[in-house]
Design an enzyme around this catalytic site. Structure first.
Site, PDB file in Angstrom:
ATOM      1  N   ARG A  68      19.835   9.413  -0.416  1.00 35.39           N
ATOM      2  CA  ARG A  68      19.543  10.733   0.377  1.00 35.39           C
ATOM      3  C   ARG A  68      20.546  11.287   0.032  1.00 35.39           C
ATOM      4  O   ARG A  68      21.800  10.316   0.917  1.00 35.39           O
ATOM      5  CB  ARG A  68      18.795  10.126   0.822  1.00 35.39           C
ATOM      6  CG  ARG A  68      18.852   9.050   2.213  1.00 35.39           C
ATOM      7  CD  ARG A  68      18.327   9.140   3.200  1.00 35.39           C
ATOM      8  NE  ARG A  68      18.942   7.458   4.246  1.00 35.39           N
ATOM      9  CZ  ARG A  68      18.227   7.291   4.903  1.00 35.39           C
ATOM     10  NH1 ARG A  68      16.626   8.036   5.476  1.00 35.39           N
ATOM     11  NH2 ARG A  68      17.839   6.508   6.296  1.00 35.39           N
ATOM     12  N   ASP A 113      12.261  -1.599  13.575  1.00 32.04           N
ATOM     13  CA  ASP A 113      12.863  -0.160  13.611  1.00 32.04           C
ATOM     14  C   ASP A 113      13.061  -0.142  15.334  1.00 32.04           C
ATOM     15  O   ASP A 113      12.879  -0.968  15.772  1.00 32.04           O
ATOM     16  CB  ASP A 113      10.861   0.934  14.418  1.00 32.04           C
ATOM     17  CG  ASP A 113      10.655   1.174  12.538  1.00 32.04           C
ATOM     18  OD1 ASP A 113      12.213   1.536  11.796  1.00 32.04           O
ATOM     19  OD2 ASP A 113       9.701   1.373  12.427  1.00 32.04           O
ATOM     20  N   TYR A 161      13.326  -6.117   9.249  1.00 40.09           N
ATOM     21  CA  TYR A 161      13.856  -4.684   9.607  1.00 40.09           C
ATOM     22  C   TYR A 161      12.968  -4.864  10.533  1.00 40.09           C
ATOM     23  O   TYR A 161      11.722  -4.974  10.857  1.00 40.09           O
ATOM     24  CB  TYR A 161      13.414  -4.378   8.271  1.00 40.09           C
ATOM     25  CG  TYR A 161      13.880  -2.812   8.545  1.00 40.09           C
ATOM     26  CD1 TYR A 161      14.795  -2.543   8.359  1.00 40.09           C
ATOM     27  CD2 TYR A 161      12.648  -2.111   9.128  1.00 40.09           C
ATOM     28  CE1 TYR A 161      15.656  -1.137   8.022  1.00 40.09           C
ATOM     29  CE2 TYR A 161      13.626  -0.897   9.484  1.00 40.09           C
ATOM     30  CZ  TYR A 161      14.792  -0.155   9.339  1.00 40.09           C
ATOM     31  OH  TYR A 161      14.624   0.848   9.394  1.00 40.09           O
ATOM     32  N   ARG A 208      20.581  -6.379   1.665  1.00 37.63           N
ATOM     33  CA  ARG A 208      21.400  -4.714   1.368  1.00 37.63           C
ATOM     34  C   ARG A 208      21.933  -4.531   2.057  1.00 37.63           C
ATOM     35  O   ARG A 208      21.450  -4.440   2.821  1.00 37.63           O
ATOM     36  CB  ARG A 208      20.119  -3.957   0.561  1.00 37.63           C
ATOM     37  CG  ARG A 208      19.671  -4.382  -0.881  1.00 37.63           C
ATOM     38  CD  ARG A 208      19.855  -4.424  -1.669  1.00 37.63           C
ATOM     39  NE  ARG A 208      20.260  -3.837  -2.431  1.00 37.63           N
ATOM     40  CZ  ARG A 208      20.995  -3.155  -3.136  1.00 37.63           C
ATOM     41  NH1 ARG A 208      21.835  -3.791  -3.706  1.00 37.63           N
ATOM     42  NH2 ARG A 208      21.356  -1.613  -3.983  1.00 37.63           N
ATOM     43  N   GLU A 233      24.212   9.266   0.852  1.00 39.15           N
ATOM     44  CA  GLU A 233      24.530   7.405   1.121  1.00 39.15           C
ATOM     45  C   GLU A 233      23.815   6.746  -0.140  1.00 39.15           C
ATOM     46  O   GLU A 233      23.070   6.929  -0.869  1.00 39.15           O
ATOM     47  CB  GLU A 233      22.585   6.370   1.969  1.00 39.15           C
ATOM     48  CG  GLU A 233      22.689   6.222   2.805  1.00 39.15           C
ATOM     49  CD  GLU A 233      21.564   6.006   3.818  1.00 39.15           C
ATOM     50  OE1 GLU A 233      20.384   5.387   4.026  1.00 39.15           O
ATOM     51  OE2 GLU A 233      21.494   7.085   4.825  1.00 39.15           O
ATOM     52  N   ARG A 241      -1.755  11.091   2.431  1.00 38.32           N
ATOM     53  CA  ARG A 241      -2.543  12.058   2.782  1.00 38.32           C
ATOM     54  C   ARG A 241      -2.840  12.933   3.234  1.00 38.32           C
ATOM     55  O   ARG A 241      -2.455  13.988   2.466  1.00 38.32           O
ATOM     56  CB  ARG A 241      -1.822  11.822   3.984  1.00 38.32           C
ATOM     57  CG  ARG A 241      -1.342  12.811   5.675  1.00 38.32           C
ATOM     58  CD  ARG A 241       0.326  13.169   6.269  1.00 38.32           C
ATOM     59  NE  ARG A 241       0.244  11.739   7.237  1.00 38.32           N
ATOM     60  CZ  ARG A 241       2.019  11.743   7.646  1.00 38.32           C
ATOM     61  NH1 ARG A 241       1.953  13.112   7.422  1.00 38.32           N
ATOM     62  NH2 ARG A 241       1.685  10.983   8.324  1.00 38.32           N
ATOM     63  N   ARG A 257       0.551  -1.832  -0.100  1.00 42.56           N
ATOM     64  CA  ARG A 257      -0.044  -0.160  -0.173  1.00 42.56           C
ATOM     65  C   ARG A 257       0.965   1.335  -0.278  1.00 42.56           C
ATOM     66  O   ARG A 257       2.100   1.087   0.731  1.00 42.56           O
ATOM     67  CB  ARG A 257      -1.144  -0.078   1.183  1.00 42.56           C
ATOM     68  CG  ARG A 257      -0.256  -0.011   2.247  1.00 42.56           C
ATOM     69  CD  ARG A 257      -1.185   0.350   3.657  1.00 42.56           C
ATOM     70  NE  ARG A 257       0.202   0.023   4.771  1.00 42.56           N
ATOM     71  CZ  ARG A 257      -0.302   1.246   5.535  1.00 42.56           C
ATOM     72  NH1 ARG A 257      -0.307   2.582   5.006  1.00 42.56           N
ATOM     73  NH2 ARG A 257       0.662   1.297   6.765  1.00 42.56           N
TER      74      ARG A 257
END
Length: 370
Positions: free
Chosen positions: A280, A350, A348, A249, A300, A176, A172
């Site tokens: 970035r 957070d 992964y 990666r 990066e 916003r 998805r």
């Protein structure tokens, strides 16, 4: 009698919190870390008065008040809000996709106009079953958002054409329909004042830590020191790659100290075209509203991973997940080893998720003792 109750492999969030919680409950712990510093990938180093995120941007965010209160024991967090900007061939767009982005793309001014434009651009893909990431993104967002803000950035991240990537990577897309540039929806967000390393200094205070120490260089010796092991390294390495190597990666960082007080005006700017090889640029001082006379930036560059590089992002495709499940079955059968964190669980995480996981696992240890 063993010298320690627990030997903990890795001084990132999972390992450091495990050591802190176990020590607090009376266990004797030894932490060993292969790098020359604590903090794992959250390590920050002070350079010219700027707290530099040495392994890429880390922005703490959570909806869990217990976790927020927990980390605030060890640091004061500022009010930093992540509001990245995307640069596509010199055009600037706000992220995440919001009314500012839609105005910048199409000059639409109302949510109704924005929704209508997205529906118009994605209409021809409405009834398709996406076979790859490109088709999935086009179905969700249409050609303008896909072309300028998704396609080339994603290809740089993963090192291949979007047509070669599975559709599930983009299940998805968050649209916003407000003029809100806050990247996260979480209630609590910020950066620790003085950098993340201060948190780890407090977590590991009065706990024995051996840096630049490779567990696998003398595994039998280290295993002989403790009754139990908490392992936060690569799970496939722990089992000597018996089912094959898991893929990741990696990232390469190009750092520069600049003789200016402000390089780009924002902490994070994403470069979404192939014109730049980096994805970035991070300007670290903006994480803490710095007013230093100089600035420090990091470009990066995503890259393919090999054994000489740091593994950053698990490649959770069907092939790698199948390999991991074999390792997971072995890990679950271990009586005296706890596997935790991004590498040990091939997932992964957070930061707040790692912290929550570590606290839950340590709570189970205490419950068993009772």
């Amino acid at each position: 009698m063993k010298k320690y109750d627990y030997i903990i492999i890795g001084a990132g969030f999972f390992g450091a919190i495990a050591a802190y919680e176990l020590t607090r409950k009376g266990y004797h712990c030894l932490v060993i870390e292969k790098r020359n510093h604590i903090g794992g990938n959250c390590y920050t180093k002070n350079i010219e008065g700027i707290n530099v995120h040495q392994y890429g941007a880390h922005i703490f965010h959570t909806n869990d008040k217990e976790i927020w209160d927990y980390v605030n024991q060890f640091a004061t967090f500022n009010r930093f809000t992540n509001s990245p900007v995307a640069n596509y061939k010199g055009e600037l767009y706000n992220l995440p996709f919001n009314m500012n982005t839609f105005y910048q793309l199409w000059k639409v001014k109302t949510p109704q106009e924005a929704k209508a434009k997205i529906e118009e651009q994605s209409a021809e893909y409405k009834n398709i079953i996406p076979r790859n990431l490109e088709e999935q993104a086009l179905k969700l967002a249409g050609k303008d958002i896909y072309t300028k803000l998704i396609k080339e950035y994603t290809e740089k991240q993963w090192g291949t054409d979007c047509k070669n990537l599975p559709a599930f990577i983009i299940k998805r897309l968050p649209f916003r329909f407000t003029f809100d540039n806050n990247y996260f929806n979480d209630k609590y967000q910020g950066i620790p004042v003085g950098g993340y390393t201060r948190i780890f200094d407090k977590l590991l205070e009065n706990i024995e830590v051996r840096l630049e120490t490779d567990y696998f260089a003398d595994k039998d010796y280290f295993d002989s020191l403790a009754e139990n092991t908490i392992y936060t390294g690569p799970v496939d390495l722990f089992y000597n790659y018996c089912f094959g190597k898991l893929n990741y990666r990696s990232l390469r960082f190009e750092n520069e100290l600049l003789e200016t007080d402000n390089f780009q005006g924002n902490a994070v700017i994403n470069y979404t075209s192939h014109d730049q090889k980096y994805t970035r640029i991070i300007e670290h001082k903006h994480f803490e509203f710095g007013i230093q006379p100089k600035t420090y930036i990091t470009k990066e560059y995503p890259q393919d991973w090999n054994d000489a590089l740091e593994p950053y992002y698990p490649v959770n495709d069907e092939e790698n997940n199948a390999i991991y499940l074999q390792y997971k079955h072995l890990a679950e059968a271990e009586a005296n080893v706890i596997f935790g964190g991004r590498l040990a669980e091939y997932k992964y995480y957070d930061m707040h998720q790692v912290i929550g996981s570590a606290l839950a696992r340590m709570k189970k240890i205490e419950e068993k003792r009772k």
